[in-house]
Scaffold this motif. Structure first.
Motif, PDB file in Angstrom:
ATOM      1  N   LEU A 133      25.083 -18.797 -11.216  1.00 18.13           N
ATOM      2  CA  LEU A 133      25.137 -17.652 -10.307  1.00 18.13           C
ATOM      3  C   LEU A 133      24.616 -16.392 -10.995  1.00 18.13           C
ATOM      4  O   LEU A 133      23.852 -15.611 -10.396  1.00 18.13           O
ATOM      5  CB  LEU A 133      26.573 -17.446  -9.825  1.00 18.13           C
ATOM      6  N   ALA A 134      25.005 -16.186 -12.267  1.00 16.55           N
ATOM      7  CA  ALA A 134      24.544 -15.014 -13.012  1.00 16.55           C
ATOM      8  C   ALA A 134      23.029 -15.037 -13.181  1.00 16.55           C
ATOM      9  O   ALA A 134      22.362 -13.994 -13.058  1.00 16.55           O
ATOM     10  CB  ALA A 134      25.229 -14.964 -14.375  1.00 16.55           C
ATOM     11  N   ALA A 135      22.461 -16.207 -13.462  1.00 17.98           N
ATOM     12  CA  ALA A 135      21.003 -16.318 -13.618  1.00 17.98           C
ATOM     13  C   ALA A 135      20.298 -16.000 -12.311  1.00 17.98           C
ATOM     14  O   ALA A 135      19.273 -15.298 -12.291  1.00 17.98           O
ATOM     15  CB  ALA A 135      20.647 -17.717 -14.097  1.00 17.98           C
ATOM     16  N   ALA A 136      20.835 -16.516 -11.196  1.00 13.35           N
ATOM     17  CA  ALA A 136      20.215 -16.244  -9.897  1.00 13.35           C
ATOM     18  C   ALA A 136      20.270 -14.756  -9.572  1.00 13.35           C
ATOM     19  O   ALA A 136      19.278 -14.160  -9.105  1.00 13.35           O
ATOM     20  CB  ALA A 136      20.927 -17.050  -8.808  1.00 13.35           C
ATOM     21  N   LEU A 137      21.424 -14.115  -9.815  1.00 16.87           N
ATOM     22  CA  LEU A 137      21.545 -12.679  -9.566  1.00 16.87           C
ATOM     23  C   LEU A 137      20.605 -11.888 -10.463  1.00 16.87           C
ATOM     24  O   LEU A 137      20.025 -10.872 -10.024  1.00 16.87           O
ATOM     25  CB  LEU A 137      22.998 -12.240  -9.804  1.00 16.87           C
ATOM     26  N   THR A 138      20.455 -12.347 -11.713  1.00 16.69           N
ATOM     27  CA  THR A 138      19.549 -11.668 -12.645  1.00 16.69           C
ATOM     28  C   THR A 138      18.125 -11.669 -12.105  1.00 16.69           C
ATOM     29  O   THR A 138      17.427 -10.631 -12.123  1.00 16.69           O
ATOM     30  CB  THR A 138      19.598 -12.363 -14.016  1.00 16.69           C
ATOM     31  N   VAL A 139      17.662 -12.811 -11.632  1.00 12.32           N
ATOM     32  CA  VAL A 139      16.299 -12.912 -11.090  1.00 12.32           C
ATOM     33  C   VAL A 139      16.136 -11.993  -9.875  1.00 12.32           C
ATOM     34  O   VAL A 139      15.142 -11.260  -9.752  1.00 12.32           O
ATOM     35  CB  VAL A 139      15.987 -14.375 -10.704  1.00 12.32           C
ATOM     36  N   VAL A 140      17.135 -12.011  -8.982  1.00 12.10           N
ATOM     37  CA  VAL A 140      17.057 -11.178  -7.780  1.00 12.10           C
ATOM     38  C   VAL A 140      17.002  -9.692  -8.141  1.00 12.10           C
ATOM     39  O   VAL A 140      16.183  -8.935  -7.602  1.00 12.10           O
ATOM     40  CB  VAL A 140      18.256 -11.468  -6.850  1.00 12.10           C
ATOM     41  N   VAL A 141      17.866  -9.269  -9.047  1.00  7.80           N
ATOM     42  CA  VAL A 141      17.908  -7.855  -9.441  1.00  7.80           C
ATOM     43  C   VAL A 141      16.590  -7.430 -10.064  1.00  7.80           C
ATOM     44  O   VAL A 141      16.057  -6.339  -9.766  1.00  7.80           O
ATOM     45  CB  VAL A 141      19.088  -7.608 -10.401  1.00  7.80           C
TER      46      VAL A 141
ATOM     47  N   SER B 261      16.512 -16.762 -19.894  1.00 10.20           N
ATOM     48  CA  SER B 261      17.329 -16.390 -21.056  1.00 10.20           C
ATOM     49  C   SER B 261      18.813 -16.510 -20.757  1.00 10.20           C
ATOM     50  O   SER B 261      19.600 -16.979 -21.588  1.00 10.20           O
ATOM     51  CB  SER B 261      16.996 -14.950 -21.484  1.00 10.20           C
ATOM     52  N   VAL B 262      19.230 -16.109 -19.550  1.00  5.84           N
ATOM     53  CA  VAL B 262      20.638 -16.240 -19.169  1.00  5.84           C
ATOM     54  C   VAL B 262      21.052 -17.707 -19.140  1.00  5.84           C
ATOM     55  O   VAL B 262      22.116 -18.095 -19.640  1.00  5.84           O
ATOM     56  CB  VAL B 262      20.902 -15.583 -17.802  1.00  5.84           C
TER      57      VAL B 262
END
Length: 833
Positions: free
Chosen positions: A428-436, A455-456
């Motif tokens: 979830l953190a990786a997906a949010l990182t890409v979106v942001v 990287s995440v």
């Protein structure tokens, strides 16, 4: 509604009434629709809701007084790479009808399962674990299992080393072409002039593809199925991260028109280097894991593979597993003893340093007990096997240490709950990182989002969290065994570090457990040796423990005594070499009118010190005063000072008279005493000490210590004590030396400190570096972490945890390296019969 049927073997059924009560207890449980108990077969059948846990049935039967029979087995589990894997494997095993508990240890790669006897087959458990993605195999005999584990570990290390080599050779050109060109301008010009921009991309594509379908294939073969099952693990993170980097690079190479202008970059080197670094990390992990089991391998190496079986007139070299109790075995000079037994003929000296820590060999002759793992001296012995296979003390020690190593401490509960959700949270953190990054990031946003997202995925390390606790437990308990401290229950390791008071039994714990001559002062005109010779002769025909102590002190070649007569309540008299000898208490000498003058004051001082004084008269004249006492064990004063030096209170609990207890306590500097205690009183005394001081450890060795050992927060049994005491204890001190209590405390504190360090690192690493990998520092001028650096950090985090755990191998002992077995002739670590 779908129902599940559970079969139970029930113990304690003696009549129809018993069966009825057991059946009623089962039928009353929520979720149970039908229950029946068959008295003849002692089996219960339960129809219940699918979500009913077998442990509920077990608890109900135990409360009703008819415990369910439970069996245990161990499985070697493959494919475990992180704490999420452990959670998934445990869940798959617990889902098998009839399983009461299942614990999977990432460090040992082993599952310990408790299940209802007769309810399931081992094959069912293996199939369930394998279906979940973690191939399992049944463990055989302990020695064979240890050898198999060693071979499997060596094979794993060899395979990983080969994969690292192949991946590194294929990755090096990719890394040099892509990263070298950025660092060395001349190299970039050479590549453009001799290879060309498009050809360099194609070459990197070919090499990266070989890396991913070769050494890197394992991440996809394990990670993708786990992802599809909705149970992602670390392999899934690596698979997603490398696939994203590789996929984006393939589009940049072959279909750049699909990407925004200026964003068609390749990251083949990232995908390749991630595979190399993670494989290197796993190789280092495998080597370090091999070292965590060093204690068990050392114990197993003490077990010979064969023994010389005497069959009629011939001697046959026979595998140890084929030896049965009652078999006659010949033991050659210098040979290691294969099984426990009793000498039937011959005389030799046996090296038992592994048992007692004493370098001096022990004489063995007819009737003497032998223990597996010890070494014969220079003469041939014949002995009859008494305990073989898993019944030998050595095998039981191995089992005890392994079970304790595989235990889950209370501190592990929180870790397990967190790690179960860790990987989904990372996804979830990786997906949010890409979106942001796509929404708020600078141009070119797409490659920056890709770098941050990968990287995440790569930097998160559930392995470190999963290994933090079990590796420390494994090494700590193994090190304790080498120091002569056996943890029978793993949770005692955690309890012991919070102990505030140590209560000690006196007889056999503080003292040797048998009387001995401690002082002898001859009167004027008499010599010590002459008086002691006559005393020994007079006492030789008595079976009293004090008499035996005096005879032992007198030595051999004693004259024969005549007219030996016991004087009840006073002592005895005898004729030795024509002289009348009187030995007894002061009242005997007063009755006979014999004055001992200054020796009376000497005897009074001995009595004040807790010793029992006696007097000796020869031909009506005062000859000597002597004292007998249960001598304090060597090392006891030092042990008490050491415990007090750690800020602990030391108490003594004894059945002795108050005056004797006070004298010993004053001599040893003990903080508190509870005297004149019966076995039941000891439990009450412990409760009183717990109320006054806090968490308590009790150390004892006798049959009457078993209730107190069970009632204490931590029960510690002297290994030379009785079977019942050992069975009731949480910790066994093999050497019988109280300084081992200090060692147990030292190991406990060092291990818990090590676990906290590992958990701090594991959680701190992820909490701090996952946001860095996501790019939170980038808007403030900080770096955007490269996936390559993320892979290196992730690999090193697990290696750090393992390396830190291995430091426990260097915990110092207050004693020499002592045994992992009780002394022959004393109780073994077998259940009492």
């Amino acid at each position: 509604m779908e129902q599940r049927q559970i079969s139970l073997q029930i113990t304690g059924l003696n009549c129809a009434g018993c069966a009825g009560r057991a059946q009623k207890a089962l039928a009353a449980l929520p979720g149970v629709t039908e229950a029946s108990v068959n008295l003849a077969t002692a089996k219960g059948q339960v129809q219940a809701a699918p979500d009913l846990e077998p442990v509920v049935l077990v608890t109900a039967l135990e409360q009703a007084g008819y415990p369910a029979a439970l069996s245990r087995l161990s499985l070697d589990v493959e494919g475990l790479s992180c704490a999420s894997c452990v959670g998934r494997a445990e869940a798959a095993l617990r889902a098998v009808p009839g399983v009461v508990s299942a614990e999977v240890n990432l460090a040992t790669e082993r599952a310990e399962i408790s299940y209802l006897t007769g309810a399931i087959r081992a094959a069912d458990l293996r199939a369930a674990c394998t279906k979940a993605g973690y191939p399992a195999s049944l463990r055989g005999a302990e020695v064979d299992a240890a050898e198999q584990t060693k071979q499997r570990r060596e094979q794993e290390i060899t395979t990983l080393a080969r994969q690292v080599m192949v991946a590194a050779v294929l990755t090096l050109p990719v890394f040099v072409i892509e990263m070298g060109s950025h660092m060395i301008p001349g190299l970039h010009h050479w590549v453009m002039a001799n290879i060309g921009h498009s050809n360099s991309y194609l070459l990197q594509f070919v090499l990266a593809t070989l890396v991913l379908i070769g050494p890197g294939r394992q991440f996809y073969s394990k990670g993708v199925p786990a992802l599809l099952r909705g149970a992602p693990d670390m392999n899934a993170l690596v698979a997603l991260g490398t696939a994203a980097a590789y996929g984006f690079s393939v589009i940049s190479t072959f279909f750049p028109q699909l990407l925004p202008p200026g964003s068609a970059n390749v990251y083949f080197e990232a995908a390749c280097v991630i595979v190399v670094l993670i494989l290197v990390g796993r190789l280092l992990e495998a080597r370090a894991k091999g070292r965590t089991g060093a204690a068990i391998r050392k114990l197993v190496s003490l077990q010979p593979k064969t023994a010389e079986l005497i069959s009629g007139d011939s001697v046959i070299e026979t595998p140890v597993e084929d030896i049965a109790p009652g078999d006659l075995i010949r033991l050659r000079p210098g040979a290691r003893i294969a099984v426990d037994g009793e000498v039937t003929s011959g005389s030799s000296f046996v090296d038992e340093s592994m048992l007692s820590g004493e370098a001096v060999p022990v004489e063995k002759s007819r009737g003497a007990r032998l223990s597996a793992g010890t070494v014969n001296g220079s003469a041939v012995l014949e002995f009859r096997a008494t305990h073989v296979g898993r019944e030998t003390a050595l095998a039981q020690i191995i089992q005890m240490v392994e079970q304790a190593q595989g235990a889950k401490l209370p501190v592990q509960g929180l870790v397990d709950r967190i790690t179960l959700w860790f990987v989904p949270a990372v996804l979830l953190a990786a997906a949010l990182t890409v979106v942001v990054w796509l929404v708020f990031g600078p141009e070119p946003a797409l490659p920056l989002a890709l770098v941050a997202g990968v990287s995440v995925l790569i930097i998160a390390c559930p392995c470190a969290m999963g290994l933090a606790t079990p590796t420390s437990i494994m090494v700590g308990i193994g090190r304790a065994a080498q120091m002569g401290v056996l943890f029978r229950k793993g949770d005692a390791l955690q309890k012991l570090q919070s102990v505030r008071v140590v209560a000690l039994d006196k007889t056999g714990t503080l003292t040797e457990g048998h009387p001995a001559l401690t002082n002898l002062a001859p009167a004027t005109g008499f010599t010590r040796d002459a008086v002691l010779r006559l005393i020994g002769a007079a006492e030789a025909q008595s079976e009293h423990p004090i008499a035996k102590a005096l005879v032992q002190a007198a030595g051999k070649d004693l004259p024969k005594a005549d007219s030996v007569e016991a004087i009840p309540g006073y002592g005895l008299q005898a004729q030795v070499e024509g002289q009348k000898i009187l030995i007894g208490a002061a009242r005997l000498m007063q009755r006979e009118g014999i004055d001992f003058g200054p020796l009376t004051k000497t005897a009074a001082l001995w009595a004040a010190a807790g010793e029992t004084p006696f007097y000796v008269a020869i031909e009506g004249q005062a000859a000597a005063a002597l004292a007998v006492a249960d001598p304090i064990k060597e090392g006891t004063p030092e042990a008490i000072r050491a415990l007090q030096g750690q800020g602990l209170k030391v108490a003594m609990i004894t059945g002795d008279a108050e005056a004797t207890a006070q004298a010993i306590a004053a001599r040893l500097g003990i903080d508190a005493i509870r005297a004149e205690c019966l076995p039941g009183d000891k439990v009450a005394a412990l409760k009183d000490l717990q109320d006054g001081y806090g968490t308590l450890a009790f150390v004892g060795d006798g049959l009457n210590d078993a209730p107190a050992l069970a009632a204490a927060d931590v029960g510690m049994a002297i290994g030379t004590g009785t079977d019942v005491a050992i069975e009731a204890a949480d910790v066994v001190l093999v050497s019988g030396d109280l300084r081992a209590v200090e060692d147990a405390l030292t190991v406990s504190r060092a291990t818990l400190r090590n676990i906290k360090q590992n958990l701090l690192w594991a959680f701190g690493y992820n909490v701090l570096l996952v946001p860095v990998a996501a790019g939170v520092l980038y808007p403030f001028g900080g770096p955007l972490l490269s996936p390559v650096l993320a892979a290196g950090a992730m690999a090193l985090s697990s290696v750090f945890v393992l390396s830190n755990a291995l430091r426990l191998h260097h915990v110092k002992s207050s004693l020499n390296e002592v045994a992992v077995l009780p002394k022959p002739g004393a109780a073994s670590l077998r259940p009492a019969t």
